[in-house]
Design a protein around this motif. Structure first.
Motif, mmCIF file in Angstrom:
data_model
loop_
_atom_site.group_PDB
_atom_site.id
_atom_site.type_symbol
_atom_site.label_atom_id
_atom_site.label_comp_id
_atom_site.label_asym_id
_atom_site.label_seq_id
_atom_site.Cartn_x
_atom_site.Cartn_y
_atom_site.Cartn_z
ATOM 1 N N ARG A 33 0.866 -1.182 0.000
ATOM 2 C CA ARG A 33 0.000 0.000 0.000
ATOM 3 C C ARG A 33 0.900 1.229 0.000
ATOM 4 O O ARG A 33 1.828 1.341 0.792
ATOM 5 C CB ARG A 33 -0.883 -0.008 1.237
ATOM 6 N N GLY A 38 -3.177 4.202 -1.690
ATOM 7 C CA GLY A 38 -3.663 2.827 -1.771
ATOM 8 C C GLY A 38 -2.705 1.950 -2.565
ATOM 9 O O GLY A 38 -1.523 2.223 -2.678
ATOM 10 N N TYR A 39 -3.270 0.888 -3.111
ATOM 11 C CA TYR A 39 -2.463 -0.042 -3.891
ATOM 12 C C TYR A 39 -2.404 0.443 -5.336
ATOM 13 O O TYR A 39 -3.418 0.907 -5.880
ATOM 14 C CB TYR A 39 -3.056 -1.442 -3.823
ATOM 15 N N ASP A 42 -5.006 -1.411 -7.832
ATOM 16 C CA ASP A 42 -6.313 -1.757 -7.287
ATOM 17 C C ASP A 42 -7.377 -0.939 -8.005
ATOM 18 O O ASP A 42 -7.246 0.259 -8.188
ATOM 19 C CB ASP A 42 -6.342 -1.466 -5.793
#
Length: 43
Positions: A33, A38-39, A42
């Motif tokens: 992450r 975030g990722y 994703d």
């Protein structure tokens, strides 16, 4: 540069120099992450 900042936020001591072609660093960029972002892959 991104991994250095993330490691500092996690409280790891700085001093490790990331190498551009280091597979471990590349895999970390894909699987960890990235803070508030975030990722990376994703949906």
């Amino acid at each position: 540069m991104v991994l250095e900042i993330l490691d500092q936020k996690k409280g790891f001591s700085s001093g490790y120099e990331y190498w551009t072609y280091d597979l471990q660093a590349q895999l970390r960029m894909l699987t960890e992450r990235l803070g508030d972002f975030g990722y990376p892959f994703d949906d």
